[in-house]
Design a protein around this motif. Structure first.
Motif, PDB file in Angstrom:
ATOM      1  N   ALA A  28      -5.429 -16.857  57.841  1.00  0.00           N
ATOM      2  CA  ALA A  28      -5.079 -18.249  58.118  1.00  0.00           C
ATOM      3  C   ALA A  28      -6.064 -19.120  57.361  1.00  0.00           C
ATOM      4  O   ALA A  28      -7.267 -19.076  57.614  1.00  0.00           O
ATOM      5  CB  ALA A  28      -5.145 -18.510  59.613  1.00  0.00           C
ATOM      6  N   VAL A  29      -5.589 -19.916  56.413  1.00  0.00           N
ATOM      7  CA  VAL A  29      -6.466 -20.742  55.589  1.00  0.00           C
ATOM      8  C   VAL A  29      -5.897 -22.144  55.486  1.00  0.00           C
ATOM      9  O   VAL A  29      -4.689 -22.349  55.538  1.00  0.00           O
ATOM     10  CB  VAL A  29      -6.637 -20.160  54.172  1.00  0.00           C
ATOM     11  N   VAL A  30      -6.761 -23.107  55.331  1.00  0.00           N
ATOM     12  CA  VAL A  30      -6.379 -24.492  55.051  1.00  0.00           C
ATOM     13  C   VAL A  30      -7.411 -25.059  54.099  1.00  0.00           C
ATOM     14  O   VAL A  30      -8.541 -24.576  54.038  1.00  0.00           O
ATOM     15  CB  VAL A  30      -6.332 -25.349  56.342  1.00  0.00           C
ATOM     16  N   PRO A  31      -7.046 -26.092  53.324  1.00  0.00           N
ATOM     17  CA  PRO A  31      -8.046 -26.698  52.446  1.00  0.00           C
ATOM     18  C   PRO A  31      -9.174 -27.334  53.249  1.00  0.00           C
ATOM     19  O   PRO A  31      -8.986 -27.757  54.388  1.00  0.00           O
ATOM     20  CB  PRO A  31      -7.237 -27.773  51.690  1.00  0.00           C
ATOM     21  N   ALA A  32     -10.334 -27.378  52.640  1.00  0.00           N
ATOM     22  CA  ALA A  32     -11.456 -28.041  53.277  1.00  0.00           C
ATOM     23  C   ALA A  32     -11.187 -29.537  53.387  1.00  0.00           C
ATOM     24  O   ALA A  32     -10.402 -30.090  52.616  1.00  0.00           O
ATOM     25  CB  ALA A  32     -12.722 -27.804  52.459  1.00  0.00           C
ATOM     26  N   PRO A  33     -11.795 -30.197  54.350  1.00  0.00           N
ATOM     27  CA  PRO A  33     -11.664 -31.657  54.414  1.00  0.00           C
ATOM     28  C   PRO A  33     -12.075 -32.278  53.083  1.00  0.00           C
ATOM     29  O   PRO A  33     -13.035 -31.844  52.450  1.00  0.00           O
ATOM     30  CB  PRO A  33     -12.636 -32.048  55.528  1.00  0.00           C
ATOM     31  N   VAL A  34     -11.338 -33.299  52.663  1.00  0.00           N
ATOM     32  CA  VAL A  34     -11.525 -33.860  51.332  1.00  0.00           C
ATOM     33  C   VAL A  34     -12.274 -35.189  51.399  1.00  0.00           C
ATOM     34  O   VAL A  34     -11.895 -36.086  52.146  1.00  0.00           O
ATOM     35  CB  VAL A  34     -10.161 -34.057  50.636  1.00  0.00           C
ATOM     36  N   ASP A  35     -13.319 -35.294  50.601  1.00  0.00           N
ATOM     37  CA  ASP A  35     -14.085 -36.533  50.459  1.00  0.00           C
ATOM     38  C   ASP A  35     -13.865 -37.047  49.043  1.00  0.00           C
ATOM     39  O   ASP A  35     -14.285 -36.426  48.070  1.00  0.00           O
ATOM     40  CB  ASP A  35     -15.567 -36.256  50.703  1.00  0.00           C
ATOM     41  N   ALA A  36     -13.154 -38.187  48.922  1.00  0.00           N
ATOM     42  CA  ALA A  36     -12.814 -38.712  47.602  1.00  0.00           C
ATOM     43  C   ALA A  36     -14.039 -39.100  46.789  1.00  0.00           C
ATOM     44  O   ALA A  36     -13.955 -39.264  45.576  1.00  0.00           O
ATOM     45  CB  ALA A  36     -11.884 -39.920  47.742  1.00  0.00           C
ATOM     46  N   GLY A  37     -15.191 -39.220  47.431  1.00  0.00           N
ATOM     47  CA  GLY A  37     -16.400 -39.630  46.726  1.00  0.00           C
ATOM     48  C   GLY A  37     -17.254 -38.477  46.239  1.00  0.00           C
ATOM     49  O   GLY A  37     -18.329 -38.710  45.672  1.00  0.00           O
ATOM     50  N   LEU A  38     -16.793 -37.238  46.429  1.00  0.00           N
ATOM     51  CA  LEU A  38     -17.583 -36.078  46.020  1.00  0.00           C
ATOM     52  C   LEU A  38     -17.449 -35.871  44.511  1.00  0.00           C
ATOM     53  O   LEU A  38     -16.396 -35.472  44.014  1.00  0.00           O
ATOM     54  CB  LEU A  38     -17.114 -34.834  46.780  1.00  0.00           C
ATOM     55  N   ILE A  39     -18.516 -36.125  43.769  1.00  0.00           N
ATOM     56  CA  ILE A  39     -18.490 -36.061  42.310  1.00  0.00           C
ATOM     57  C   ILE A  39     -18.950 -34.681  41.839  1.00  0.00           C
ATOM     58  O   ILE A  39     -19.989 -34.188  42.287  1.00  0.00           O
ATOM     59  CB  ILE A  39     -19.407 -37.136  41.691  1.00  0.00           C
ATOM     60  N   PRO A  40     -18.196 -34.038  40.941  1.00  0.00           N
ATOM     61  CA  PRO A  40     -18.639 -32.731  40.443  1.00  0.00           C
ATOM     62  C   PRO A  40     -19.895 -32.865  39.594  1.00  0.00           C
ATOM     63  O   PRO A  40     -20.114 -33.903  38.940  1.00  0.00           O
ATOM     64  CB  PRO A  40     -17.448 -32.264  39.593  1.00  0.00           C
ATOM     65  N   PRO A  41     -20.740 -31.860  39.600  1.00  0.00           N
ATOM     66  CA  PRO A  41     -21.963 -31.928  38.779  1.00  0.00           C
ATOM     67  C   PRO A  41     -21.619 -31.933  37.297  1.00  0.00           C
ATOM     68  O   PRO A  41     -20.602 -31.390  36.872  1.00  0.00           O
ATOM     69  CB  PRO A  41     -22.711 -30.647  39.175  1.00  0.00           C
ATOM     70  N   LYS A  42     -22.442 -32.592  36.518  1.00  0.00           N
ATOM     71  CA  LYS A  42     -22.212 -32.649  35.082  1.00  0.00           C
ATOM     72  C   LYS A  42     -22.408 -31.274  34.483  1.00  0.00           C
ATOM     73  O   LYS A  42     -23.382 -30.574  34.763  1.00  0.00           O
ATOM     74  CB  LYS A  42     -23.172 -33.645  34.428  1.00  0.00           C
ATOM     75  N   ASP A  43     -21.439 -30.861  33.657  1.00  0.00           N
ATOM     76  CA  ASP A  43     -21.473 -29.526  33.065  1.00  0.00           C
ATOM     77  C   ASP A  43     -22.308 -29.569  31.778  1.00  0.00           C
ATOM     78  O   ASP A  43     -21.967 -30.266  30.826  1.00  0.00           O
ATOM     79  CB  ASP A  43     -20.052 -29.056  32.758  1.00  0.00           C
ATOM     80  N   SER A  44     -23.401 -28.829  31.758  1.00  0.00           N
ATOM     81  CA  SER A  44     -24.271 -28.797  30.577  1.00  0.00           C
ATOM     82  C   SER A  44     -24.176 -27.466  29.837  1.00  0.00           C
ATOM     83  O   SER A  44     -24.996 -27.176  28.964  1.00  0.00           O
ATOM     84  CB  SER A  44     -25.729 -29.047  30.998  1.00  0.00           C
ATOM     85  N   THR A  45     -23.134 -26.679  30.162  1.00  0.00           N
ATOM     86  CA  THR A  45     -22.974 -25.367  29.528  1.00  0.00           C
ATOM     87  C   THR A  45     -22.672 -25.518  28.040  1.00  0.00           C
ATOM     88  O   THR A  45     -21.803 -26.303  27.649  1.00  0.00           O
ATOM     89  CB  THR A  45     -21.819 -24.583  30.194  1.00  0.00           C
TER      90      THR A  45
END
Length: 463
Positions: A28-45
């Motif tokens: 039984a799975v559901v998506p995590a609660p969503v926060d529209a302000g959560l910014i992904p970390p900048k990718d430096s790869t």
């Protein structure tokens, strides 16, 4: 209205896994609660190119309309709207410049240091063509919304790997790999929304089994789609995923007719993201030419609608021609098919609707497309959702959504027909009166005959 399943409130911002099972089982799975302000970390790869760009078979153009385009009947919509004024972001492998994409815009490169108009995989160019390829004389092929503009953001490519990272090897000993993840996808979605895209097409999917869980990084993806929809009013369209390929190895079970009230999230085997963020994503499954669900189309309780996903033709990635077959990394021929190519037909339909009804919100547009789809017998199922899209119905049907007023500004007023003259009922009245008179005379005649019959009978008896 959209079919919304009950969400379980989670105390933590991770994917809930309430029943851990082995490979192939369900949780039984559901998506995590969503926060529209959560910014992904900048990718430096740092990324480097490891494999040559893919090629494709050149298909000569001609007047024949491809089957899928004909079945969806986009031509019937174009006198009403062709998608003008809409910017459709294609978050993919890049989109190559093509004569049939005169309005192509560069949205940037999240893989290397080039531009969004570099496509080493052909995938993004195929997707863009199905959405916005312009009409040209003598050609039956066109995008579903030929007056829309494509904004290309290169987010992934199989030709690149992180610098210094060893290539993966498949079972045949071939070098495979690629670059792009849920964090770069989240960054691309936010960039598309910030750049003014009214439609965002994501013909990509990240899959994990329910037992594994999708991972904390998926929170950035959920945040990005919510941000696009609720902050920038963009419609996000995503492919459901292809079962049996890549990471989508387990098919999700179909709805059990013996358990009509069952919560289908309890039987999920494979999680597909961003598809499973159902409140903010219009998720697209694939069907065949006969309308049946494609065997490769990943099912799930988050599937909303379906579109043709097999036997498709679109733009060639390196010439001005068309193609229906690409070549894989190892040189194997691969026909153009998959939920990746069903999604752009839905994105084109969204562009048509948004151009026709600019006052509708993103979620109202999503609901409109669901409401006008050709539903399966049971009304909704995990393979095709609310059914196969109908572009003409989506643009013309009277579908009041959440009190939104449907704009009728393009309708043409006509004078009412003159009032009809009152009917001449005199012949009928004369006939009715004559019939009544004859009937009355007949009754009187019958009544008058009774005394005569008695007298005649008495005379007969005296004899």
């Amino acid at each position: 209205m959209r079919r919304r399943l009950i969400r379980v409130v989670l105390a933590t911002a991770v994917v809930a896994v309430t029943a851990a099972v082995g490979q192939g089982g369900a949780s039984a799975v559901v998506p995590a609660p969503v926060d529209a302000g959560l910014i992904p970390p900048k990718d430096s790869t740092k990324v480097e190119k490891r494999r040559p760009c893919k090629d494709a078979v050149r298909v000569p153009d001609g007047p024949d309309v491809p089957v899928a385009q004909r079945d969806l009947d986009f031509q019937s919509v174009w006198p009403i709207t062709r998608g003008a004024g809409q910017i459709v972001a294609v978050i993919d492998t890049g989109v190559s410049p093509h004569p049939r994409l005169p309005g192509l815009m560069d949205g940037g490169d999240l893989v290397g240091t080039e531009t969004g108009t570099v496509d080493c995989d052909a995938h993004g160019t195929l997707v863009a063509g199905l959405i916005g390829a312009a009409q040209v004389p003598g050609s039956g092929f066109s995008g579903g919304a030929p007056d829309s503009r494509i904004l290309s953001i290169r987010q992934t490519s199989s030709a690149y790997n992180a610098a210094g990272q060893a290539d993966q090897v498949d079972n045949a000993g071939n070098s495979v790999g690629g670059y792009g993840n849920v964090a770069t996808m989240a960054t691309a979605i936010r960039r598309a929304a910030d750049s003014g895209a009214t439609v965002i097409n994501i013909s990509e999917v990240a899959c994990k089994t329910a037992a594994e869980g999708i991972g904390d990084g998926d929170r950035y993806l959920g945040s990005a789609v919510k941000y696009a929809v609720t902050v920038h009013n963009a419609v996000v369209v995503a492919a459901a995923g292809n079962f049996g390929s890549g990471e989508c190895k387990l098919q999700n079970p179909a709805h059990d007719p013996l358990r009509p009230g069952a919560d289908l999230w309890d039987s999920v085997s494979t999680i597909a993201s961003p598809a499973w963020y159902d409140d903010y994503v219009l998720t697209v499954g694939s069907v065949e030419a006969n309308g049946s669900p494609s065997e490769f189309s990943l099912a799930g309780p988050w599937v909303d609608v379906a579109a043709p996903g097999s036997g498709l033709t679109s733009l060639h990635p390196s010439t001005g021609d068309l193609t229906n077959t690409t070549y894989g990394v190892q040189g194997n021929a691969e026909p153009v098919k998959g939920t990746s190519f069903a999604a752009p037909y839905v994105s084109a339909t969204v562009a048509l609707v948004r151009s026709r009804f600019p006052q509708l919100s993103a979620q109202q547009v999503m609901a409109r497309i669901e409401a006008t789809a050709h539903a399966p017998a049971e009304g909704w199922n995990t393979s095709v959702g609310h059914g196969i899209i109908d572009p003409l119905a989506a643009v013309t049907a009277d579908v009041p959504l959440d009190g939104a007023t449907v704009d009728q500004s393009t309708s043409v007023a006509v004078e009412a027909l003159p009032a009809a003259a009152p009917p001449d009922r005199r012949p009928r009245n004369i006939a009715v009166a004559a019939t009544g008179t004859l009937g009355a005379l007949l009754v009187l005649g019958v009544l008058a005959s009774f005394p005569l019959r008695r007298r005649f009978q008495s005379a007969t008896d005296r004899r």
